[in-house]
Write a protein that holds these residues in place. Structure first.
Motif, PDB file in Angstrom:
ATOM      1  N   LEU A  49       0.969  -0.943   0.127  1.00  0.00           N
ATOM      2  CA  LEU A  49      -0.049  -0.092  -0.150  1.00  0.00           C
ATOM      3  C   LEU A  49       1.024   1.410   0.019  1.00  0.00           C
ATOM      4  CD1 LEU A  49      -2.794  -0.920   2.680  1.00  0.00           C
ATOM      5  CD2 LEU A  49      -3.049  -0.948   0.287  1.00  0.00           C
ATOM      6  N   ARG A  50       0.415   2.331  -0.599  1.00  0.00           N
ATOM      7  CA  ARG A  50       0.915   3.758  -0.614  1.00  0.00           C
ATOM      8  C   ARG A  50       0.166   4.504   0.127  1.00  0.00           C
ATOM      9  NH1 ARG A  50       3.089   8.129  -2.604  1.00  0.00           N
ATOM     10  NH2 ARG A  50       4.719   8.684  -3.484  1.00  0.00           N
ATOM     11  N   THR A  51       0.526   5.655   0.834  1.00  0.00           N
ATOM     12  CA  THR A  51      -0.145   6.786   1.294  1.00  0.00           C
ATOM     13  C   THR A  51       0.338   8.099   0.569  1.00  0.00           C
ATOM     14  OG1 THR A  51      -0.807   8.246   3.087  1.00  0.00           O
ATOM     15  CG2 THR A  51       1.315   7.002   3.178  1.00  0.00           C
ATOM     16  N   TYR A  52      -0.611   8.769  -0.051  1.00  0.00           N
ATOM     17  CA  TYR A  52      -0.129  10.140  -0.746  1.00  0.00           C
ATOM     18  C   TYR A  52      -0.324  11.267   0.170  1.00  0.00           C
ATOM     19  CZ  TYR A  52       0.567   7.365  -4.987  1.00  0.00           C
ATOM     20  OH  TYR A  52       0.804   6.600  -6.060  1.00  0.00           O
ATOM     21  N   SER A  53      -1.192  11.209   1.062  1.00  0.00           N
ATOM     22  CA  SER A  53      -1.652  12.068   2.038  1.00  0.00           C
ATOM     23  C   SER A  53      -2.013  11.801   3.254  1.00  0.00           C
ATOM     24  CB  SER A  53      -2.780  12.926   1.259  1.00  0.00           C
ATOM     25  OG  SER A  53      -3.855  12.110   1.058  1.00  0.00           O
ATOM     26  N   GLY A  54      -2.125  12.825   4.395  1.00  0.00           N
ATOM     27  CA  GLY A  54      -2.413  12.101   5.589  1.00  0.00           C
ATOM     28  C   GLY A  54      -3.231  13.468   6.286  1.00  0.00           C
ATOM     29  N   HIS A  55      -3.961  13.145   7.523  1.00  0.00           N
ATOM     30  CA  HIS A  55      -4.505  14.209   7.980  1.00  0.00           C
ATOM     31  C   HIS A  55      -3.837  14.424   9.257  1.00  0.00           C
ATOM     32  CE1 HIS A  55      -8.653  14.535   6.288  1.00  0.00           C
ATOM     33  NE2 HIS A  55      -8.104  13.772   5.635  1.00  0.00           N
ATOM     34  N   TYR A  56      -3.505  15.580   9.609  1.00  0.00           N
ATOM     35  CA  TYR A  56      -2.706  16.136  10.701  1.00  0.00           C
ATOM     36  C   TYR A  56      -3.516  16.881  11.267  1.00  0.00           C
ATOM     37  CZ  TYR A  56       1.117  13.912   8.151  1.00  0.00           C
ATOM     38  OH  TYR A  56       1.859  13.331   7.465  1.00  0.00           O
ATOM     39  N   PRO A  57      -3.585  16.916  12.867  1.00  0.00           N
ATOM     40  CA  PRO A  57      -4.442  17.834  13.705  1.00  0.00           C
ATOM     41  C   PRO A  57      -3.864  19.433  13.877  1.00  0.00           C
ATOM     42  CG  PRO A  57      -3.688  16.075  15.062  1.00  0.00           C
ATOM     43  CD  PRO A  57      -3.105  15.807  13.723  1.00  0.00           C
ATOM     44  N   LEU A  58      -4.160  20.392  13.515  1.00  0.00           N
ATOM     45  CA  LEU A  58      -3.550  21.589  13.804  1.00  0.00           C
ATOM     46  C   LEU A  58      -3.904  22.244  15.045  1.00  0.00           C
ATOM     47  CD1 LEU A  58      -1.654  23.690  12.483  1.00  0.00           C
ATOM     48  CD2 LEU A  58      -3.494  24.598  11.056  1.00  0.00           C
ATOM     49  N   GLN A  87       4.544  10.929   1.577  1.00  0.00           N
ATOM     50  CA  GLN A  87       3.287  11.482   1.055  1.00  0.00           C
ATOM     51  C   GLN A  87       3.696  12.729   0.672  1.00  0.00           C
ATOM     52  OE1 GLN A  87       1.897  12.047   5.104  1.00  0.00           O
ATOM     53  NE2 GLN A  87       0.438  10.185   4.867  1.00  0.00           N
ATOM     54  N   GLU A  88       2.814  12.854  -0.423  1.00  0.00           N
ATOM     55  CA  GLU A  88       3.155  14.376  -1.168  1.00  0.00           C
ATOM     56  C   GLU A  88       1.882  15.453  -0.505  1.00  0.00           C
ATOM     57  OE1 GLU A  88       2.116  13.479  -5.337  1.00  0.00           O
ATOM     58  OE2 GLU A  88       3.011  11.603  -5.322  1.00  0.00           O
ATOM     59  N   TYR A  89       0.902  15.023   0.275  1.00  0.00           N
ATOM     60  CA  TYR A  89       0.161  16.149   0.933  1.00  0.00           C
ATOM     61  C   TYR A  89       0.020  16.014   2.111  1.00  0.00           C
ATOM     62  CZ  TYR A  89      -0.813  16.539  -4.017  1.00  0.00           C
ATOM     63  OH  TYR A  89      -1.065  16.363  -5.642  1.00  0.00           O
ATOM     64  N   ILE A  90      -0.037  17.218   2.964  1.00  0.00           N
ATOM     65  CA  ILE A  90      -0.447  17.306   4.269  1.00  0.00           C
ATOM     66  C   ILE A  90      -1.796  18.057   4.306  1.00  0.00           C
ATOM     67  CG2 ILE A  90       0.089  18.190   6.436  1.00  0.00           C
ATOM     68  CD1 ILE A  90       3.042  18.021   5.818  1.00  0.00           C
ATOM     69  N   ILE A  91      -2.549  17.278   5.178  1.00  0.00           N
ATOM     70  CA  ILE A  91      -4.152  17.638   5.243  1.00  0.00           C
ATOM     71  C   ILE A  91      -4.246  18.521   6.714  1.00  0.00           C
ATOM     72  CG2 ILE A  91      -6.489  17.462   5.015  1.00  0.00           C
ATOM     73  CD1 ILE A  91      -5.582  15.069   2.980  1.00  0.00           C
ATOM     74  N   TRP A  92      -4.512  19.799   6.626  1.00  0.00           N
ATOM     75  CA  TRP A  92      -4.939  20.173   8.108  1.00  0.00           C
ATOM     76  C   TRP A  92      -6.623  20.210   7.737  1.00  0.00           C
ATOM     77  CZ3 TRP A  92      -0.185  22.532   6.965  1.00  0.00           C
ATOM     78  CH2 TRP A  92       0.858  22.022   7.467  1.00  0.00           C
ATOM     79  N   PRO A  93      -7.422  19.444   8.178  1.00  0.00           N
ATOM     80  CA  PRO A  93      -8.686  19.372   8.017  1.00  0.00           C
ATOM     81  C   PRO A  93      -9.649  20.483   8.431  1.00  0.00           C
ATOM     82  CG  PRO A  93      -8.245  17.618   9.282  1.00  0.00           C
ATOM     83  CD  PRO A  93      -7.216  18.115   8.942  1.00  0.00           C
TER      84      PRO A  93
END
Length: 102
Positions: A49-58, A87-93
């Motif tokens: 499996l690969r992960t291109y992005s992840g959710h990070y709590p800001l 990962q290519e993307y960091i998501i602060w949702p």
């Protein structure tokens, strides 16, 4: 995920999925789904499996008593984790409304 991360990711892979999106445990940037970053990377590799992005709590790092330097260090940790996982993307949702400015 909380009881059998390895088994769950392997099962996801058998369904034909090739990518997953990660989640960092609130309050601890060194853990994704309650496992250390390097263990997650090995698990993903083993499950093909690969992960291109992840959710990070800001929000936890921009609270009263936290400095801008704390936030900068946290962002650096997010980047380091994302690099390790390739990962290519960091998501602060979400950013709490009281922290938003024009």
């Amino acid at each position: 995920m909380n009881t059998d991360l390895v088994g769950t990711l392997k099962k996801v892979s058998t369904f034909g999925f090739k990518e997953v999106e990660t989640y960092v445990d609130y309050g601890n940037i060194n853990y994704y789904w309650k496992v250390e970053t390097n263990v997650l990377k090995e698990t993903l590799d083993d499950a093909d499996l690969r992960t291109y992005s992840g959710h990070y709590p800001l929000n936890n790092f921009k609270l009263p008593g936290k400095s801008d330097d704390d936030l900068k260090r946290y962002v650096d940790h997010c980047i380091q984790g994302a690099i390790l996982l390739k990962q290519e993307y960091i998501i602060w949702p979400l950013l709490n409304p009281e922290l938003r400015t024009i």
